[in-house]
Design a protein around this motif. Sequence first.
Motif, PDB file in Angstrom:
ATOM      1  N   LEU A   1      46.225  21.273  41.976  1.00 12.01           N
ATOM      2  CA  LEU A   1      45.282  21.621  43.048  1.00 12.01           C
ATOM      3  C   LEU A   1      44.671  20.370  43.663  1.00 12.01           C
ATOM      4  O   LEU A   1      44.527  20.270  44.892  1.00 12.01           O
ATOM      5  CB  LEU A   1      44.184  22.536  42.494  1.00 12.01           C
ATOM      6  N   MET A   2      44.334  19.375  42.827  1.00 13.18           N
ATOM      7  CA  MET A   2      43.769  18.121  43.332  1.00 13.18           C
ATOM      8  C   MET A   2      44.797  17.354  44.179  1.00 13.18           C
ATOM      9  O   MET A   2      44.441  16.731  45.178  1.00 13.18           O
ATOM     10  CB  MET A   2      43.288  17.249  42.171  1.00 13.18           C
ATOM     11  N   VAL A   3      46.074  17.438  43.799  1.00 12.75           N
ATOM     12  CA  VAL A   3      47.139  16.814  44.595  1.00 12.75           C
ATOM     13  C   VAL A   3      47.201  17.472  45.978  1.00 12.75           C
ATOM     14  O   VAL A   3      47.233  16.792  47.008  1.00 12.75           O
ATOM     15  CB  VAL A   3      48.515  16.928  43.885  1.00 12.75           C
ATOM     16  N   ILE A   4      47.190  18.803  45.988  1.00 12.17           N
ATOM     17  CA  ILE A   4      47.273  19.550  47.254  1.00 12.17           C
ATOM     18  C   ILE A   4      46.079  19.238  48.151  1.00 12.17           C
ATOM     19  O   ILE A   4      46.241  18.993  49.357  1.00 12.17           O
ATOM     20  CB  ILE A   4      47.367  21.074  46.968  1.00 12.17           C
ATOM     21  N   LEU A   5      44.860  19.236  47.575  1.00  8.19           N
ATOM     22  CA  LEU A   5      43.657  18.935  48.361  1.00  8.19           C
ATOM     23  C   LEU A   5      43.706  17.516  48.934  1.00  8.19           C
ATOM     24  O   LEU A   5      43.317  17.291  50.086  1.00  8.19           O
ATOM     25  CB  LEU A   5      42.404  19.119  47.498  1.00  8.19           C
ATOM     26  N   SER A   6      44.183  16.567  48.120  1.00  7.31           N
ATOM     27  CA  SER A   6      44.295  15.174  48.590  1.00  7.31           C
ATOM     28  C   SER A   6      45.289  15.059  49.736  1.00  7.31           C
ATOM     29  O   SER A   6      45.044  14.350  50.715  1.00  7.31           O
ATOM     30  CB  SER A   6      44.717  14.256  47.439  1.00  7.31           C
ATOM     31  N   VAL A   7      46.421  15.776  49.617  1.00  6.04           N
ATOM     32  CA  VAL A   7      47.430  15.761  50.686  1.00  6.04           C
ATOM     33  C   VAL A   7      46.860  16.360  51.970  1.00  6.04           C
ATOM     34  O   VAL A   7      47.039  15.811  53.064  1.00  6.04           O
ATOM     35  CB  VAL A   7      48.706  16.522  50.245  1.00  6.04           C
ATOM     36  N   LEU A   8      46.133  17.477  51.841  1.00  6.01           N
ATOM     37  CA  LEU A   8      45.541  18.119  53.013  1.00  6.01           C
ATOM     38  C   LEU A   8      44.527  17.195  53.705  1.00  6.01           C
ATOM     39  O   LEU A   8      44.506  17.100  54.941  1.00  6.01           O
ATOM     40  CB  LEU A   8      44.861  19.438  52.614  1.00  6.01           C
ATOM     41  N   MET A   9      43.698  16.516  52.902  1.00  2.00           N
ATOM     42  CA  MET A   9      42.716  15.596  53.476  1.00  2.00           C
ATOM     43  C   MET A   9      43.404  14.400  54.144  1.00  2.00           C
ATOM     44  O   MET A   9      42.986  13.953  55.214  1.00  2.00           O
ATOM     45  CB  MET A   9      41.757  15.104  52.387  1.00  2.00           C
ATOM     46  N   THR A  10      44.470  13.915  53.516  1.00  2.00           N
ATOM     47  CA  THR A  10      45.218  12.788  54.095  1.00  2.00           C
ATOM     48  C   THR A  10      45.836  13.179  55.431  1.00  2.00           C
ATOM     49  O   THR A  10      45.747  12.439  56.421  1.00  2.00           O
ATOM     50  CB  THR A  10      46.331  12.320  53.122  1.00  2.00           C
TER      51      THR A  10
ATOM     52  N   ILE B   1      48.192  10.064  45.321  1.00  2.00           N
ATOM     53  CA  ILE B   1      49.193   9.368  44.491  1.00  2.00           C
ATOM     54  C   ILE B   1      48.727   9.328  43.035  1.00  2.00           C
ATOM     55  O   ILE B   1      49.501   9.560  42.100  1.00  2.00           O
ATOM     56  CB  ILE B   1      49.443   7.950  45.032  1.00  2.00           C
ATOM     57  N   GLY B   2      47.420   9.049  42.850  1.00  2.66           N
ATOM     58  CA  GLY B   2      46.858   8.995  41.498  1.00  2.66           C
ATOM     59  C   GLY B   2      46.973  10.325  40.777  1.00  2.66           C
ATOM     60  O   GLY B   2      47.409  10.387  39.623  1.00  2.66           O
ATOM     61  N   TRP B   3      46.603  11.415  41.458  1.00  3.87           N
ATOM     62  CA  TRP B   3      46.693  12.747  40.831  1.00  3.87           C
ATOM     63  C   TRP B   3      48.142  13.126  40.560  1.00  3.87           C
ATOM     64  O   TRP B   3      48.442  13.767  39.547  1.00  3.87           O
ATOM     65  CB  TRP B   3      46.032  13.794  41.719  1.00  3.87           C
ATOM     66  N   LEU B   4      49.045  12.723  41.465  1.00  6.60           N
ATOM     67  CA  LEU B   4      50.468  13.020  41.265  1.00  6.60           C
ATOM     68  C   LEU B   4      50.984  12.325  40.007  1.00  6.60           C
ATOM     69  O   LEU B   4      51.740  12.912  39.222  1.00  6.60           O
ATOM     70  CB  LEU B   4      51.257  12.554  42.489  1.00  6.60           C
ATOM     71  N   CYS B   5      50.565  11.075  39.807  1.00  6.02           N
ATOM     72  CA  CYS B   5      50.948  10.340  38.577  1.00  6.02           C
ATOM     73  C   CYS B   5      50.391  11.031  37.337  1.00  6.02           C
ATOM     74  O   CYS B   5      51.027  11.022  36.273  1.00  6.02           O
ATOM     75  CB  CYS B   5      50.435   8.911  38.645  1.00  6.02           C
ATOM     76  N   GLN B   6      49.200  11.631  37.462  1.00  5.44           N
ATOM     77  CA  GLN B   6      48.572  12.273  36.304  1.00  5.44           C
ATOM     78  C   GLN B   6      49.332  13.513  35.841  1.00  5.44           C
ATOM     79  O   GLN B   6      49.204  13.922  34.691  1.00  5.44           O
ATOM     80  CB  GLN B   6      47.121  12.653  36.630  1.00  5.44           C
TER      81      GLN B   6
ATOM     82  N   TYR C   1      43.700   8.755  28.821  1.00  2.00           N
ATOM     83  CA  TYR C   1      44.750   8.929  29.826  1.00  2.00           C
ATOM     84  C   TYR C   1      44.218   9.710  31.028  1.00  2.00           C
ATOM     85  O   TYR C   1      44.984  10.322  31.760  1.00  2.00           O
ATOM     86  CB  TYR C   1      45.939   9.696  29.228  1.00  2.00           C
ATOM     87  N   SER C   2      42.900   9.710  31.219  1.00  2.22           N
ATOM     88  CA  SER C   2      42.275  10.599  32.197  1.00  2.22           C
ATOM     89  C   SER C   2      42.566  10.226  33.646  1.00  2.22           C
ATOM     90  O   SER C   2      42.602  11.084  34.512  1.00  2.22           O
ATOM     91  CB  SER C   2      40.764  10.643  31.974  1.00  2.22           C
ATOM     92  N   THR C   3      42.764   8.938  33.934  1.00  2.00           N
ATOM     93  CA  THR C   3      43.023   8.489  35.307  1.00  2.00           C
ATOM     94  C   THR C   3      44.120   7.433  35.305  1.00  2.00           C
ATOM     95  O   THR C   3      44.530   6.946  34.248  1.00  2.00           O
ATOM     96  CB  THR C   3      41.763   7.866  35.945  1.00  2.00           C
ATOM     97  N   THR C   4      44.561   7.056  36.503  1.00  2.00           N
ATOM     98  CA  THR C   4      45.558   5.986  36.603  1.00  2.00           C
ATOM     99  C   THR C   4      44.958   4.632  36.221  1.00  2.00           C
ATOM    100  O   THR C   4      45.674   3.705  35.876  1.00  2.00           O
ATOM    101  CB  THR C   4      46.121   5.903  38.039  1.00  2.00           C
TER     102      THR C   4
END
Length: 194
Positions: A30-39, A71-76, A93-96
């Motif tokens: 969900l965080m990946v999707i929200l980041s993509v939408l904002m981008t 990108i960070g959330w996608l790596c996670q 391992y919580s963040t990049t």
Amino acid sequence: IDNKPSDTFSDGQYSMPPLTIRRNRYRTALMVILSVLMTVGFLHILKRPHTYTFTLAFEMFGLLFFGLMGIGWLCQLKRPAVLILTSEGFYDYSTTLATGSLIPWAHVQHIRLEPVKVHFLTACWNISITLTDENDFIRMQTPWKRLLLRPGYWLGYSAIIIPLIDAALPRQEIAQAMQHYHHTYHTTQNRLNT
């Protein structure tokens, strides 16, 4: 939570089994999707003609910020665990930005559960870890991680901040587990190291 077989200290004292706090993949996605939408939103806004330099700078910052966040959330998504707690210390391992290396309990001074406020509303919760020597911890990081960690440290933030937004367990349980491991093994490690 996943428990592994228990290990022992060198003096033969049995320790608690390692505790794996898993990632909620749906929240991460969900965080990946929200980041993509904002981008995409900022990219669309940037196509309009601009009158003020400040507006352009703000939109460029938004595009860069949410693009990197995505990108960070996608790596996670590749990391199944947020935290692993052991008798020796914890693996973050919580963040990049997280090192993924062992942080011994003997190096931990305080563990606090803290809210992240946005306009007086709690947006999410973090676990803030205060180390006995935070400068030394930052010096041991790679150059680009040092570059990102130092400004926060100068502003008074802890060197290790663990966001719990996509953890699969309630925040109170995670904080209590960390505090319990720290309380149990901090003194023991100091005694074994002397």
